[in-house]
Motif scaffolding. Structure first.
Motif, PDB file in Angstrom:
ATOM      1  N   ASP A 113       1.043  -1.155   0.125  1.00  0.00           N
ATOM      2  CA  ASP A 113      -0.100   0.080   0.044  1.00  0.00           C
ATOM      3  C   ASP A 113       0.854   1.173  -0.063  1.00  0.00           C
ATOM      4  O   ASP A 113       1.725   1.159   0.857  1.00  0.00           O
ATOM      5  N   LEU A 114       0.787   2.129  -0.889  1.00  0.00           N
ATOM      6  CA  LEU A 114       1.522   3.385  -1.136  1.00  0.00           C
ATOM      7  C   LEU A 114       1.212   4.198   0.004  1.00  0.00           C
ATOM      8  O   LEU A 114       2.359   4.934   0.410  1.00  0.00           O
ATOM      9  N   VAL A 115       0.209   4.300   0.536  1.00  0.00           N
ATOM     10  CA  VAL A 115       0.058   5.403   1.726  1.00  0.00           C
ATOM     11  C   VAL A 115       0.591   4.918   2.725  1.00  0.00           C
ATOM     12  O   VAL A 115       1.525   5.480   3.492  1.00  0.00           O
ATOM     13  N   THR A 116       0.518   3.755   3.184  1.00  0.00           N
ATOM     14  CA  THR A 116       1.235   3.114   4.402  1.00  0.00           C
ATOM     15  C   THR A 116       2.710   3.046   4.079  1.00  0.00           C
ATOM     16  O   THR A 116       3.474   3.462   5.288  1.00  0.00           O
ATOM     17  N   HIS A 117       3.031   2.733   3.186  1.00  0.00           N
ATOM     18  CA  HIS A 117       4.732   2.851   2.632  1.00  0.00           C
ATOM     19  C   HIS A 117       5.302   4.372   3.113  1.00  0.00           C
ATOM     20  O   HIS A 117       6.184   4.641   3.743  1.00  0.00           O
ATOM     21  N   TRP A 118       4.506   5.524   2.613  1.00  0.00           N
ATOM     22  CA  TRP A 118       4.934   6.675   2.982  1.00  0.00           C
ATOM     23  C   TRP A 118       4.831   6.950   4.454  1.00  0.00           C
ATOM     24  O   TRP A 118       5.381   8.004   4.895  1.00  0.00           O
ATOM     25  N   GLN A 119       3.703   6.637   4.981  1.00  0.00           N
ATOM     26  CA  GLN A 119       3.346   6.934   6.545  1.00  0.00           C
ATOM     27  C   GLN A 119       4.512   6.554   7.194  1.00  0.00           C
ATOM     28  O   GLN A 119       4.701   6.645   8.193  1.00  0.00           O
ATOM     29  N   THR A 120       5.022   5.260   6.779  1.00  0.00           N
ATOM     30  CA  THR A 120       6.122   4.409   7.392  1.00  0.00           C
ATOM     31  C   THR A 120       7.524   5.296   7.179  1.00  0.00           C
ATOM     32  O   THR A 120       8.189   5.663   8.014  1.00  0.00           O
ATOM     33  N   ILE A 121       7.606   5.380   5.924  1.00  0.00           N
ATOM     34  CA  ILE A 121       9.131   5.976   5.413  1.00  0.00           C
ATOM     35  C   ILE A 121       9.431   7.453   5.651  1.00  0.00           C
ATOM     36  O   ILE A 121      10.503   7.940   5.929  1.00  0.00           O
ATOM     37  N   GLY A 122       8.261   8.148   5.635  1.00  0.00           N
ATOM     38  CA  GLY A 122       8.222   9.774   5.470  1.00  0.00           C
ATOM     39  C   GLY A 122       8.754  10.321   6.766  1.00  0.00           C
ATOM     40  O   GLY A 122       9.893  10.786   6.799  1.00  0.00           O
ATOM     41  N   SER A 126      13.275  12.482   9.994  1.00  0.00           N
ATOM     42  CA  SER A 126      13.855  12.531  11.364  1.00  0.00           C
ATOM     43  C   SER A 126      15.486  12.278  11.149  1.00  0.00           C
ATOM     44  O   SER A 126      16.222  12.766  12.040  1.00  0.00           O
ATOM     45  N   VAL A 127      15.971  11.633   9.960  1.00  0.00           N
ATOM     46  CA  VAL A 127      17.418  11.148   9.946  1.00  0.00           C
ATOM     47  C   VAL A 127      18.104  12.073   9.196  1.00  0.00           C
ATOM     48  O   VAL A 127      19.141  11.742   9.137  1.00  0.00           O
ATOM     49  N   THR A 128      17.250  12.885   8.539  1.00  0.00           N
ATOM     50  CA  THR A 128      17.951  14.008   7.438  1.00  0.00           C
ATOM     51  C   THR A 128      17.953  15.148   7.910  1.00  0.00           C
ATOM     52  O   THR A 128      16.825  15.617   8.602  1.00  0.00           O
ATOM     53  N   GLU A 129      19.233  16.055   7.612  1.00  0.00           N
ATOM     54  CA  GLU A 129      18.861  17.412   7.735  1.00  0.00           C
ATOM     55  C   GLU A 129      18.298  18.108   6.346  1.00  0.00           C
ATOM     56  O   GLU A 129      17.264  19.053   6.690  1.00  0.00           O
ATOM     57  N   SER A 130      18.499  17.525   5.186  1.00  0.00           N
ATOM     58  CA  SER A 130      17.802  17.875   4.103  1.00  0.00           C
ATOM     59  C   SER A 130      17.513  16.911   3.213  1.00  0.00           C
ATOM     60  O   SER A 130      18.339  15.969   3.226  1.00  0.00           O
ATOM     61  N   TYR A 131      16.429  16.733   2.395  1.00  0.00           N
ATOM     62  CA  TYR A 131      16.578  15.607   1.163  1.00  0.00           C
ATOM     63  C   TYR A 131      15.476  16.098   0.224  1.00  0.00           C
ATOM     64  O   TYR A 131      14.391  16.700   0.503  1.00  0.00           O
TER      65      TYR A 131
END
Length: 169
Positions: A81-90, A95-100
């Motif tokens: 599921d694409l929504v779940t995918h981005w709700q998880t990885i977003g 949180s682990v990047t200063e910028s992306y």
């Protein structure tokens, strides 16, 4: 004789008809499939989780070709599921990047009635938290788009992004 009239009369009717039949540049259209791909990627760079989720059609899917990180098992299913995918990885990505940032270059697109495909080369620029070093990556994504009367939405994404060297335990 009026100069404007002279110019008009020099352009053959056949040329005018051919120019009129050429497609308009879709990238500039507000809700074209290409514009949706661009604004989706902009929302990721802006860390706008709700904004990026708003680009997805109900039931949209992410196609997983290979593991995202070293040390992970290959995906058992080719889609999720694409929504779940981005709700998880977003939230993790933010949180682990200063910028992306993700800069899409539209390579090709094709529209047939209410479905479309958009191929894009994505170039990413990443600065991790507590770092000043910038990393860059480039890969292709194909977007399956649908318009069910409410504008173009992303129905599926497949990418050929390589497995990164970050080991997830």
């Amino acid at each position: 004789m009026d100069t404007k009239q002279t110019v008009r009369s020099r352009l053959p009717l056949g040329a005018v008809l051919i120019l009129a039949m050429l497609p308009a540049p879709a990238v500039l259209a507000g809700n074209s499939p290409e514009a949706v791909v661009m604004t989706f990627n902009e929302a990721i760079g802006a860390r706008d989780l709700q904004g990026l989720l708003g680009h997805f059609a109900e039931g949209s899917v992410q196609f997983a070709i290979r593991p995202a990180h070293a040390g992970m098992a290959p995906p058992k299913k080719v889609s999720s599921d694409l929504v779940t995918h981005w709700q998880t990885i977003g939230p993790v990505l933010f949180s682990v990047t200063e910028s992306y940032t993700r800069t899409p270059e539209i390579l090709a697109s094709h529209v047939e009635s209410e479905i479309a495909t958009v191929w894009a080369r994505i170039t990413t620029r990443t600065v991790d938290r507590n770092s000043t070093a910038e990393r860059s990556d480039s890969f292709s994504e194909v977007y399956l788009m649908v318009d069910r009367g409410d504008g173009w939405k992303i129905a599926g994404i497949a990418e050929n992004r390589g497995t990164d060297s970050l080991v997830i335990d």
